[in-house]
Structure formats: C-alpha cells, structure tokens
Motif scaffolding. Sequence first.
Motif, PDB file in Angstrom:
ATOM      1  N   SER A 152       2.372   1.836  -3.281  1.00 22.37           N
ATOM      2  CA  SER A 152       1.303   2.224  -4.261  1.00 22.37           C
ATOM      3  C   SER A 152       1.116   3.555  -3.956  1.00 22.37           C
ATOM      4  O   SER A 152       1.152   4.362  -5.130  1.00 22.37           O
ATOM      5  N   ASP A 153       1.032   4.138  -2.665  1.00 19.03           N
ATOM      6  CA  ASP A 153       0.832   5.505  -2.443  1.00 19.03           C
ATOM      7  C   ASP A 153       1.910   6.634  -2.806  1.00 19.03           C
ATOM      8  O   ASP A 153       1.687   7.262  -3.449  1.00 19.03           O
TER       9      ASP A 153
ATOM     10  N   LEU B  56      -1.514   3.111 -13.968  1.00 21.71           N
ATOM     11  CA  LEU B  56      -0.898   2.664 -12.703  1.00 21.71           C
ATOM     12  C   LEU B  56      -2.709   2.749 -11.761  1.00 21.71           C
ATOM     13  O   LEU B  56      -2.650   1.769 -10.792  1.00 21.71           O
ATOM     14  N   GLU B  57      -3.471   3.569 -12.202  1.00 23.51           N
ATOM     15  CA  GLU B  57      -4.989   3.365 -11.609  1.00 23.51           C
ATOM     16  C   GLU B  57      -5.494   1.729 -11.955  1.00 23.51           C
ATOM     17  O   GLU B  57      -6.113   1.268 -10.976  1.00 23.51           O
TER      18      GLU B  57
ATOM     19  N   ARG C  31       1.647   6.522  -6.589  1.00 20.77           N
ATOM     20  CA  ARG C  31       0.597   7.534  -7.051  1.00 20.77           C
ATOM     21  C   ARG C  31       1.104   8.774  -6.911  1.00 20.77           C
ATOM     22  O   ARG C  31       0.910   9.737  -7.918  1.00 20.77           O
ATOM     23  N   ARG C  32       1.759   9.191  -5.843  1.00 19.64           N
ATOM     24  CA  ARG C  32       2.312  10.682  -5.541  1.00 19.64           C
ATOM     25  C   ARG C  32       3.287  10.917  -6.749  1.00 19.64           C
ATOM     26  O   ARG C  32       3.182  11.988  -7.348  1.00 19.64           O
TER      27      ARG C  32
ATOM     28  N   ASP D 278       0.840  -1.059   0.029  1.00 22.42           N
ATOM     29  CA  ASP D 278      -0.153  -0.035   0.205  1.00 22.42           C
ATOM     30  C   ASP D 278       0.874   1.294  -0.125  1.00 22.42           C
ATOM     31  O   ASP D 278       0.593   2.087  -0.604  1.00 22.42           O
TER      32      ASP D 278
ATOM     33  N   SER E 243       3.581   9.602  -9.622  1.00 22.50           N
ATOM     34  CA  SER E 243       3.276   9.741 -11.150  1.00 22.50           C
ATOM     35  C   SER E 243       2.429  10.942 -11.231  1.00 22.50           C
ATOM     36  O   SER E 243       2.317  11.563 -12.304  1.00 22.50           O
ATOM     37  N   THR E 244       1.901  11.547 -10.219  1.00 19.88           N
ATOM     38  CA  THR E 244       1.235  13.035 -10.490  1.00 19.88           C
ATOM     39  C   THR E 244       2.248  13.876 -10.508  1.00 19.88           C
ATOM     40  O   THR E 244       1.913  14.860 -11.286  1.00 19.88           O
TER      41      THR E 244
ATOM     42  N   PRO F 287      -0.361   7.450 -14.985  1.00 19.18           N
ATOM     43  CA  PRO F 287      -1.356   7.577 -13.774  1.00 19.18           C
ATOM     44  C   PRO F 287      -2.564   6.639 -14.163  1.00 19.18           C
ATOM     45  O   PRO F 287      -3.096   5.905 -13.282  1.00 19.18           O
TER      46      PRO F 287
ATOM     47  N   PHE G  39      -3.830  -0.226  -9.413  1.00 17.01           N
ATOM     48  CA  PHE G  39      -4.285   0.044  -8.073  1.00 17.01           C
ATOM     49  C   PHE G  39      -5.552  -0.679  -7.913  1.00 17.01           C
ATOM     50  O   PHE G  39      -5.969  -1.182  -6.830  1.00 17.01           O
TER      51      PHE G  39
END
Lengths: 549, 362
Positions: free
Chosen positions: A82-83, A103-104, A86-87, A79, A89-90, A100, A107
């Motif tokens: 993943s976080d 990745l989504e 995510r961070r 997790d 990738s933004t 993203p 996720f």
Amino acid sequence: MKPNRSSLLAFLGVLFLLVGSGFYLLQKAEDDLASDFIVKENFRQALILDQSLNENVLRSRSFVSENYDSMVADSELNDHASDELRRLSTTMIEDLPELPVQLESYFRLWNEKKMAIEDFKAKHSVLRNSLKYLSTLELQAEGTEVEHQAHQLLFSVLSFNLSPTPNHEKQVVHNLGILMKAPGQKKTSTAEFVDSLALHTKIILRSLRDRETSEKIILSRQVPEALARAENLYHSWSTQNSRNSTYIKLLLGTVCVILIVALISFFRRLQMASAELTVLNRDLELKVTKRTEELSHTLQELAQKQQVLVQASKMSALGEMAGGVAHEINTPLAVIQMRSEQVQDMINDGDFDQGFLTEALESIRETSFRIAKIVNGLRMFSRNGERDPLQPVALGKVIDDTFSFCRERFTNNGVRLEIVDESGAGSLLIPCRPTEISQVLLNLFNNSYDATQSSQDKWVQIHLVDLRESVELSVTDSGAGISPLIREKIMQPFFTTKEVGKGTGLGLSVSQGIAHAHGGSLRLDENSPHTRFVLTLPKDRSEQFRPAA
Amino acid sequence: MKTELKLKIRNYFSVFSICLATAIYILFRFTSQVPTLGAEKEKLKQQIFAISQSEPLRTGAFSPLPKHTSANPEKARLGKMLFEDKRLSKDDSLSCASCHDLYHGGANSLKTAVGIRGQIGEVNTPTVFNSQFNFRQFWDGRAASLNEQIEGPIHSPIEMATSWTEILAKLEQDKRVIEEFDKIYPKGLHRESVIDAIVEFEKSLITPNSAFDQFLRGDASALSARQLAGYQKFDTLGCVACHQGRNIGGNMFQSLGIAGDYFKARGGFLNSDLGRYNVTKREQDKYVFRVPSLRNVELTAPYFHDGAVPTLEEAVRKMAKYQLGRNLVAEDVEDIVEFLKALTGQLPVSLQSVRGTANEAQ
C-alpha cells in the motif's frame, strides 16, 4: 566545398540531437516500464495478500492451533504494498489524478479490514478458549443433576458456533436460562460449575457475534473490488501509455531509419559529386593544355603571317615608288645615253676635245654611280632587315638614302621638299635599323606625296629636332589634312583611304610597329594645321629594346 | 582512379559501420522485452527473497526465533552507542538504556518507567529484546514499526522530552559521532541515520536458543519434566490462544478482563488502562492491549501494562483468572512458571562480551 562542410556539420548536429532526444525518450519509456512493472507487481501482491489473509481467517476458524504470525506477516506486506502504491501514485498524479483518489478508497477499506482482522484474532482466541473449556466443563457435569441441561447448552452453543443464526442464539440463551434455574444449585461445587458455564457461554455469545461481524468485514468483496477498480484504472492508463510509447518508439525508429538513409544518400551524393568534380577537373586540364597548344600554334602562324604582311607592305610601298624609281633611273640613264652619244659623235667626227671628253666621261661615271646608288638603296630597302642589329646611323643619311629613290617623283610633280635641321639633329648617330627607319620614312613620304596632289602649293617639309633624350622627326605636307573622324583609325592595320588596289592599309600600322620596336613612337600631330606625322626615336634605347612584333 | 575507389570504399565503410552500430543498438533497445529495472526491482527481489528465506511460520502455535540477526553489525554498533547516549534526553540525564536496561532483560524492575526530572510514567517498560518480532510497538500498539516507536519516548514530555533538533545539535558538537556517521551513512549525521542506527541495534537484540526454542527445533530433552508439564498446561488452559507465534505473544491485541474485571479488583484508574481505545477511540477497543511477548519474561518483572504484578506466579494466576475464567491451583501455576523460565534465551550477540544467556548476564 565550404558550404557543403557546414551543412554536413549541421546535418550531423541535427542527427545527434534527434538520436540523443530519441534515446532520452527511450530511457524515459524504459523507466516508465520499470515503474509500471513495480506498480503492477504491487497491485498483484496486494491482491494475493488479501486472498491469503482471507484464507488465513478461514483457516484460523477451522484449526485450533494455528498461530497468527502469517496473518501478521501478510498484513505487514500488504501495508508495504500500500505504501509503495501510495508513493508511486503520487509520482504519476499528473498523468492519472484519479488513481490516488481510487487508491485512497482502497486504503480506507484496507485499514478497516486490518482492524477487523485484529478484532477477529482477539475474539477468535477468546471464543476458541471458551469453546474448549465449555467442552471440558460439560464433561465435568457427568453424573450430576444438571448434566442434561449442560449437555443441551453445549449442543446449542456448538450449533450456534457452526451457524450463528438468531434462532440458534435464542436457543443458547434459552438453554442457559434453564440451566441457571435448575434445581440443586445449593451445592457450592455445582453453583460454581454453573457460574463458570454461564460465564463462558456469555463470553462465547459475545465473542461469536463480534467475530462474525469482523469476519463479514474481512470476507466482504469490498477490498478486492476497490483494489480491482484502482488496478483497472491504472491498467487502462498504462495500456494507453504503453501504446503511446510504442508509437513513440515506432516514430523514433522510422526517424532513425530515415536519418540513416539520408546520411547514406548524403555521403553517396557527396562522393559522386567529388568523383564528378575530379573527372571534370581532369577534362578541363586537358582542354586547357590543348587550347594553349593551339593558341601558341596560332600565334606562331600569326607571327609568320605578320612578317609576310610587313614584307608585303614594304613591297607595296616600294611598288608605289616604282614609277618614281623608273624615273629616277631613267634620268641618269638618259644622261649616260646622251653623253655616250656625244662621245660617239665626237669619235665619228674625229674631233677630240680633251676637256669635253673628260667632262663627258666624268658625267657618265658620276651618273652610273648615281644609278648604282639607287639600285643599292633599293636592294637595301627590299631586304628584310628586321633581325638586323641596331647600328648607330645618322638620320640625315637615312633621309638622304630614302629620298634617292623618290626625289625625281617629287620634283617632277612639282612637290617641294624641304629639310629643316636647325639643331643639326640629322648628323646625330641614332641606334636604329636603317632599313626599317627608311621604310617608315618612305611610307610617310608616299602618304605626303599622295596628300599633296590635291593642293595648289605642293610641299613636304621634314623637320628634325634634337630633344636631348631623343630625336624628333616630323613630316608635314600641304595636303588637306586628316578628317577628325578617321584620325583614330589611321594607325589600325588594313585601314586605308586610298583606292582599292592602290594601298594595303598596312603602311602606318607597320610603321608604328617599327617605331615602337625602336623604343620610340609614331603619332599624328593633331594640333598642327597641316597633316604632320611625328616620329620620335630615342638616342640611347638599349634598355628599351624589344623585338618587333 | 584506384586510390579514389579505395577512398570511396573506406568512406562508405565508415559510414556504414556507424549506421550499422546505431541500427543494431536501436534494434537491441527496441526489441528488448525485459526492461532493465533499477533499484526498485532489486528491492522487490530482496523482498521476495526475504519472504522465501524467512523461517517457516506455520509450525503450530509456536515457532522458534531465528538463530542469527539480520542487522548490519556496523550500524548496530553505532546504534548501541546512541542507545546508551544520554544526550538523547533533554537534560542529558537519560538514555534509552536507562529504562531498557540491556543487562536486565531489556527492561527494568520498576513498576512504571521514570522519565526526566523523576517523572513517573503510566506503563511498565516493555522489553527491547525481540521487539522487532512484535507486530506493533507500545502497550497500545500505536507504533507500527520500531522506527515509529523511537519517536514516542524521545518526544514524550514525561520520558526524554526532547526533539531531534536538540539531539542533533548536541551530537553535532561531537566530532567522533560525526566521523562515525560519515563512515556508515551517505547522509552522515541526520535524523534518519540516527533512527536507522538505533533500529538496527534493536534488531540485533534477539535472544535465540532458549530451551523452548531448542525443544521446538526437535530437542525433546531441552525442557525439564516440570517445564513440559507447564507447557502442556499452558496449551490446554488456553494461554496459547494469545501468547503464541514466534515471539510467544506480540502478534495480536486482546482485551484485558474477558472473564472478570481486572481493573475493579486492582482499584484506581489510569488513562493508560484504556489501552488501544486511546489510539482508535473505538468503544470495543477499551482495555485492549497488545499481547506482550513472554520471551525472557522471568527477567522483566514486574508485569502487566501497569506493572502492578510483581511476581511471575501472580501474573500467571491473574491472567488465568481474568482472561480465562479459571482459578489455578498452586501446582499448575508453578508448572507454568517453570515453563515460562524455559523461554529465556541467550544474551543478544551484540551485547555479548562473554557468551551466556540473557539470564546469566544479570
């Protein structure tokens, strides 16, 4: 040097700007590399954790006493990864907008898997307990009527547990059915036993199915594949990016090298230029010194030559007078000759006339004086009086002296000479060098004499005027005048209108020089109808004195 | 000429030295393969270090609690202050500690919690002790972390019924609180700082060195004969299938009523009975709850999510009946209860004024 310095500053400015921006780019590339490292690390972690979770699931299935803490830890770490992904990738959404999205989908699958793991854990725990209990129940069945059926059921359940196929399931359900209908159920203890057996078999059937479903989700390749897709996407981008950054670095390196080379050559050129300049300066100084020496030498020579020339012009003026001088001397000589002959005759005749003799001798004496005077004048004239000190002399006397050796020439040729001195300026004592003034006058008289030769009425007039501060002496002749064409040239050296060999062309220029040396001037009066030269001499010119050039 | 040459050499030297320095720097920066990573790498390093340093996980069904907390003592001290601060509720009537009584096993003796204005909650208060070792927070596991968990009671209209805006507005009136926060947090008094301080305090609330932990660490005499018998029954009966791991529970979800209908037997229906279904809305998650930790369980009566079971004996009996499909005899129950009492650890260090166990604090 000024534009050089500013261009140097500009150059340095550009250099620092380039190097600065270069380092900024480098820093940025490094940051990119750092975040690249983090992203890759998180991808790697996610993949490893996913594998680890799968292993744990398989292990849990095989070992009874395994606890779920490691699965929980792996899940939490995944997790976290993943976080992070995510961070991160933004932050690069501009460069890699597909990441993203990709990745989504990962996720989403990961969350499904996570839930499946939870289901798995719950069902596995239940299943495990019931299987364990079923074995102990079967042991309880020993020696009872239902022993065989219970044994059959346990066997089919274990088979189903090992290979959960529909056939095995059917077998379990079938065996359970037989057991339920088995005789001897009246006995309460057996009924309770069979109920328990049925309950746990049902629990096993249900849990096993559910666990199987969860396991399929967990062990499917979907999650790692989605992760690999996202990673590949990122990897290809980052490879390109790192290639680009390598290009940037190479470019930057090249620019830096060029700049360094340019800087070195710039300084080198500057150095060379300044060295060259130093050499040139030194050469120039030498040349200037040499030239100055040469020039001063030439000037000295020139001054000597001029002196010679001046003397020559004087002699020339005198030469022109030579005829006149001869005449000048001849006449008194003739008088002396005649008188001495008369005295001779008287002696020969013996007729002594006291008065006549006295008169004759007196005449001889006077005439001799006159000759002596002429000779004296000539000697005085011919000597170089340039360095004589100024002495107060009456102009009238200078005029007289000068006339003494040219009067005969004027009178013999019928040239009238008039001296007009209304203000008595001739008797004023003027500071001057009489030799030089006499030279000026002689020049003027000679010129006037020559000029009058062409006219009918021949005359030369000398006019003296007292101008309070100075004395003006003008010589006017009856000549044809000076053509306006040559007026400007007459004062120039070596300009002459006389025949070749007759004049040197130096007369007037030397005369003007003398006038200037006395602080006065010699000019042609252009307003006069006749040729009129005006010589002005200051009465007191001690301040204006300068040596004749 | 000599001085000129000297000048030239000096100029060249300075130019060359500048160029050389620049070139060396550039070269160094270009060739360095290992990037100088910033805080990110440090974080990662720490993470890896933390994993490598953590207590071994795979030691059978159980593992002991760490002996020491990793919580920052300064932050924990501040967190304790906040934990006991009634300004964290709307009408200044409740603090976290009102329900999570720090000297009552981190919970209370009520069936279900009582919020502001005497509102009765739907679930029994879980203990705050060792909560960091639960894989999720709340009975239904809706919070993945303690940071998330805090938001629950703060905003719940039947618990503290407030908001961070209100809380911060109240705390900002207090110079002492502002000073304390300025000392520890760069951001000063801020929502995140408040949460962090409370979480840090909660992380300090571990109850190490229980008799069972000592037993797990190799001290065979740590458990009494009855407790040992209880431990064996706990294992063979299958309690261990769910109550396992470091926290003896708290690492999985399980549905309540596997072997029998608990709710039917209890009677009545509460929305909270649906458990995890309220979070996921999946049919299979109905009546599914996070398995509670059994550490300090003797201090946290009443039991179950609804607090409907007042004694430990009854809890053991009901669990066996509805989860394992067994009817236990009194001896088994007593043995297991004895074993469960061996799970009571020491009072958390951050609460200790006198050394003692969590039990002794009562």
